[in-house]
Design a protein around this motif. Structure first.
Motif, PDB file in Angstrom:
ATOM      1  N   ARG A 111      10.160  46.329  67.541  1.00 39.86           N
ATOM      2  CA  ARG A 111      11.112  45.446  68.207  1.00 39.86           C
ATOM      3  C   ARG A 111      11.183  44.111  67.471  1.00 39.86           C
ATOM      4  N   GLY A 112      12.254  43.367  67.720  1.00 41.29           N
ATOM      5  CA  GLY A 112      12.361  42.023  67.170  1.00 41.29           C
ATOM      6  C   GLY A 112      13.131  41.924  65.879  1.00 41.29           C
ATOM      7  N   GLY A 113      13.416  43.044  65.224  1.00 39.87           N
ATOM      8  CA  GLY A 113      14.163  43.007  63.975  1.00 39.87           C
ATOM      9  C   GLY A 113      13.259  42.944  62.760  1.00 39.87           C
ATOM     10  N   PRO A 114      13.815  43.291  61.596  1.00 42.31           N
ATOM     11  CA  PRO A 114      12.991  43.339  60.386  1.00 42.31           C
ATOM     12  C   PRO A 114      12.447  41.983  59.961  1.00 42.31           C
ATOM     13  N   ALA A 115      13.179  40.913  60.211  1.00 41.50           N
ATOM     14  CA  ALA A 115      12.705  39.590  59.788  1.00 41.50           C
ATOM     15  C   ALA A 115      11.399  39.230  60.484  1.00 41.50           C
ATOM     16  N   VAL A 116      11.322  39.519  61.776  1.00 41.18           N
ATOM     17  CA  VAL A 116      10.107  39.187  62.531  1.00 41.18           C
ATOM     18  C   VAL A 116       8.921  40.002  62.023  1.00 41.18           C
ATOM     19  N   THR A 117       9.124  41.315  61.866  1.00 45.69           N
ATOM     20  CA  THR A 117       8.029  42.170  61.412  1.00 45.69           C
ATOM     21  C   THR A 117       7.545  41.774  60.030  1.00 45.69           C
ATOM     22  N   VAL A 118       8.478  41.560  59.113  1.00 52.76           N
ATOM     23  CA  VAL A 118       8.100  41.207  57.742  1.00 52.76           C
ATOM     24  C   VAL A 118       7.411  39.850  57.702  1.00 52.76           C
ATOM     25  N   ALA A 119       7.927  38.879  58.461  1.00 53.11           N
ATOM     26  CA  ALA A 119       7.299  37.555  58.483  1.00 53.11           C
ATOM     27  C   ALA A 119       5.880  37.629  59.042  1.00 53.11           C
ATOM     28  N   LEU A 120       5.665  38.457  60.058  1.00 57.19           N
ATOM     29  CA  LEU A 120       4.320  38.597  60.626  1.00 57.19           C
ATOM     30  C   LEU A 120       3.358  39.247  59.627  1.00 57.19           C
ATOM     31  N   VAL A 121       3.831  40.255  58.908  1.00 55.11           N
ATOM     32  CA  VAL A 121       2.981  40.884  57.889  1.00 55.11           C
ATOM     33  C   VAL A 121       2.591  39.864  56.817  1.00 55.11           C
ATOM     34  N   LEU A 122       3.556  39.072  56.373  1.00 52.60           N
ATOM     35  CA  LEU A 122       3.267  38.065  55.341  1.00 52.60           C
ATOM     36  C   LEU A 122       2.332  36.976  55.874  1.00 52.60           C
ATOM     37  N   ALA A 123       2.508  36.574  57.118  1.00 55.30           N
ATOM     38  CA  ALA A 123       1.636  35.543  57.687  1.00 55.30           C
ATOM     39  C   ALA A 123       0.199  36.033  57.776  1.00 55.30           C
ATOM     40  N   ALA A 124       0.012  37.254  58.260  1.00 57.39           N
ATOM     41  CA  ALA A 124      -1.343  37.809  58.328  1.00 57.39           C
ATOM     42  C   ALA A 124      -1.932  37.980  56.938  1.00 57.39           C
ATOM     43  N   THR A 125      -1.109  38.342  55.962  1.00 55.66           N
ATOM     44  CA  THR A 125      -1.578  38.478  54.580  1.00 55.66           C
ATOM     45  C   THR A 125      -2.027  37.131  54.030  1.00 55.66           C
ATOM     46  N   THR A 126      -1.304  36.086  54.363  1.00 57.09           N
ATOM     47  CA  THR A 126      -1.692  34.735  53.929  1.00 57.09           C
ATOM     48  C   THR A 126      -3.086  34.375  54.436  1.00 57.09           C
ATOM     49  N   GLY A 127      -3.322  34.595  55.724  1.00 61.24           N
ATOM     50  CA  GLY A 127      -4.638  34.298  56.276  1.00 61.24           C
ATOM     51  C   GLY A 127      -5.731  35.146  55.663  1.00 61.24           C
ATOM     52  N   ALA A 128      -5.453  36.440  55.478  1.00 58.81           N
ATOM     53  CA  ALA A 128      -6.457  37.338  54.917  1.00 58.81           C
ATOM     54  C   ALA A 128      -6.796  36.973  53.470  1.00 58.81           C
ATOM     55  N   ALA A 129      -5.795  36.545  52.691  1.00 59.63           N
ATOM     56  CA  ALA A 129      -6.049  36.138  51.312  1.00 59.63           C
ATOM     57  C   ALA A 129      -6.801  34.811  51.235  1.00 59.63           C
ATOM     58  N   MET A 130      -6.647  33.981  52.257  1.00 59.46           N
ATOM     59  CA  MET A 130      -7.313  32.674  52.268  1.00 59.46           C
ATOM     60  C   MET A 130      -8.796  32.779  52.613  1.00 59.46           C
ATOM     61  N   VAL A 131      -9.148  33.733  53.473  1.00 65.04           N
ATOM     62  CA  VAL A 131     -10.513  33.785  54.019  1.00 65.04           C
ATOM     63  C   VAL A 131     -11.596  33.843  52.942  1.00 65.04           C
ATOM     64  N   PRO A 132     -11.552  34.780  51.964  1.00 62.79           N
ATOM     65  CA  PRO A 132     -12.676  34.891  51.035  1.00 62.79           C
ATOM     66  C   PRO A 132     -12.825  33.718  50.086  1.00 62.79           C
ATOM     67  N   ALA A 133     -11.842  32.805  50.044  1.00 63.43           N
ATOM     68  CA  ALA A 133     -11.912  31.677  49.121  1.00 63.43           C
ATOM     69  C   ALA A 133     -12.289  30.370  49.800  1.00 63.43           C
ATOM     70  N   THR A 134     -12.335  30.333  51.121  1.00 64.28           N
ATOM     71  CA  THR A 134     -12.627  29.082  51.826  1.00 64.28           C
ATOM     72  C   THR A 134     -14.123  28.799  51.803  1.00 64.28           C
ATOM     73  N   ARG A 135     -14.451  27.512  51.780  1.00 58.07           N
ATOM     74  CA  ARG A 135     -15.862  27.104  51.770  1.00 58.07           C
ATOM     75  C   ARG A 135     -16.203  26.089  52.855  1.00 58.07           C
ATOM     76  N   ASP A 136     -15.223  25.650  53.629  1.00 61.69           N
ATOM     77  CA  ASP A 136     -15.515  24.740  54.736  1.00 61.69           C
ATOM     78  C   ASP A 136     -15.242  25.454  56.052  1.00 61.69           C
ATOM     79  N   LEU A 137     -16.000  25.111  57.063  1.00 59.34           N
ATOM     80  CA  LEU A 137     -15.969  25.836  58.326  1.00 59.34           C
ATOM     81  C   LEU A 137     -14.626  25.767  59.057  1.00 59.34           C
TER      82      LEU A 137
END
Length: 493
Positions: A111-137
């Protein structure tokens, strides 16, 4: 002031910039529904293309560095971090291919259209790519939730029966996990007086009896919070509830990209403990025991229940729980080599899992939601669709650690090496027992694939172009990696 290296940050910035472009395209051209997936594929591809830049240096690539006598970098990608970022971006790329191109599949399943689904996938990917490189809590905690909350929305937007209850279960678990992580971060800061995962401050805290107790409590809270993200027992109950109600590509995203984020978070948190362990400090012994027990419980319970599952996505959900135990087993040794072994195992697991999910997306096209899928749908697949059956077999054999899928065999050996080297024979014995159980789980599915379909004529499946490309990439990748499994191991060292 902090120094910035934009190319080092590109694996995180590219998908984040993709979110903005997708939303902007949807606002300016709402009828151009076919633009969103290509924009997302280009954004994720740009992030993948930037990874070699950070990998060419002999030292870890760093950015967001503070100058001065107390110089410290808040973004750092060692080989393990780069391998996890590669897994996150490659996994997201394959999931996006499974969702498209075009909007037919997305309109039918989300539901919500392709823009919503694709944006959510990219947002979660951004967070997942950031996690292993962060060094502050603080950034570490924010990145974990950025990798989690959009994934919950993806489950909630699924059109399958029971999607709302599955998303609610995932949301409640996520909130509880966040509370545990927040308390753990607060106790860690209280014990060390440091808002980063620093080795020196940790060593000082371990040496003080009062601060030592607070720090151990902080570590237990953090392990429990991350246990929910990894689907480790006893923090696992959300996994089958979310997997069976979501579309196959979304479940594949939860099983791979989300797990990469959780492992990256665990490695960042445990790296200072690994440094203490390497220097002979005995303060990490209790932490090793806790993680080892979680590993055994996850392996055993996951395999035992997967043996009885009739829904293929429920089976894969419990398989994910069992595989989380394999990821935790070497990590429990608290050494840099063990962390690399965990990442290498996760890479092999993700390749096999994505292949199985891609085949499931082809077989169960149009049957989404709880109770609508069955293993019996795979009877006769080997005769009617030999290519799909071969890819499924390679994926299942990789997960089970059986030849000719040599990648899975090597992954099991690599995961057990640190455990054997540390002399933790109780964990080795439990792992060997679970190898046998895991073989039974995946061979049960494989025997159904090669079994004749009876009098029914085997159905030839029509594949969406994007799914066909994803299947071709995964099949070719599993074949190449079975001949050269060292390519996976080399990424982590």
């Amino acid at each position: 002031m902090v120094s910035l290296d934009w190319l080092v940050l590109a694996p995180v910035l590219a998908p984040a910039f993709g979110v903005l472009l997708v939303l902007l395209a949807d606002a300016l051209a709402p009828r151009a529904r076919g633009l969103h997936l290509p924009i997302a594929l280009v954004a994720v591809g740009a992030g993948l293309g930037a990874l070699p830049y950070a990998a060419t240096s002999a030292v870890p690539a760093r950015s967001l560095c503070r100058p001065g006598p107390e110089a410290r970098c808040f973004y750092e990608t060692a080989p393990r971090g780069l391998a996890l970022q590669f897994l996150v971006l490659a996994g997201a790329l394959l999931v996006l291919l499974m969702l498209g191109p075009g909007t037919t599949h997305l309109d039918r399943t989300q539901r919500g259209g392709p823009a919503v689904t694709v944006a959510l996938v990219l947002a979660a990917t951004t967070g997942a790519a950031m996690v292993p490189a962060t060094r502050d809590l603080p950034t570490w905690l924010i990145a974990i939730e950025l990798a989690t909350l959009p994934a919950i929305a993806l489950v909630a937007l699924s059109r399958g029966r029971g999607a709302e209850s599955g998303a609610l279960s995932l949301l409640m678990v996520s909130l509880f996990s966040f509370a545990l992580l927040a308390v753990g971060v607060g106790l860690w800061t209280l014990a060390t007086g440091d808002a980063t995962f620093g080795v020196d401050s940790l060593r000082v805290a371990f040496a003080d009896p009062d601060r030592h107790r607070v720090l151990l409590l902080a570590i237990l809270f953090l392990i429990a919070g991350l246990g929910f993200k990894l689907s480790a027992v006893p923090f696992h109950l959300w996994t089958p509830q979310a997997f069976v109600v979501a579309d196959e590509p979304i479940s594949a995203f939860l099983a791979t990209v989300s797990k990469a984020a959780a492992l990256g978070a665990a490695i960042v948190m445990l790296s200072p403990l690994a440094a203490l362990n390497a220097s002979g400090d005995s303060g990490a012994t209790s932490v090793r025991l806790v993680i080892g027990v979680l590993a055994i419980a996850s392996m055993t319970l996951g395999n035992l229940i997967a043996l009885r599952a009739q829904d293929p996505l429920r089976l894969l959900a419990w398989s994910t729980i069992a595989q989380a135990g394999w990821v935790l087993a070497p990590l429990a040794m608290l050494t840099p080599t063990a962390a690399s072994a965990s990442v290498a195992y996760l890479l092999a697991y993700a390749a096999g899992t994505l292949a199985v999910f891609a085949v499931a997306a082809a077989v169960h096209s149009g049957t989404e939601g709880y109770g609508e899928r069955s293993l019996t749908a795979y009877a006769g697949l080997g005769r009617g669709n030999p290519v799909l059956a071969a890819i499924l077999a390679l994926g299942l054999l990789t997960l089970g650690g059986l030849p000719p899928a040599v990648l899975g065999v090597v992954a099991k050996v690599v995961a057990l090496q640190p455990v054997v080297g540390a002399g933790q024979w109780w964990l080795v014995a439990a792992a060997i027992l679970n190898i046998v159980l895991g073989i039974a789980v995946y061979l049960r599915w494989l025997l159904i694939v090669v079994r004749p379909a009876g009098d029914a004529v085997p159905q030839r499946l029509r594949l969406d172009p994007g799914l066909a490309v994803a299947l071709a990439l995964l099949g070719a990748g599993l074949i190449v990696l079975s001949f050269a499994p060292g390519l996976v191991i080399g990424l982590t060292r």
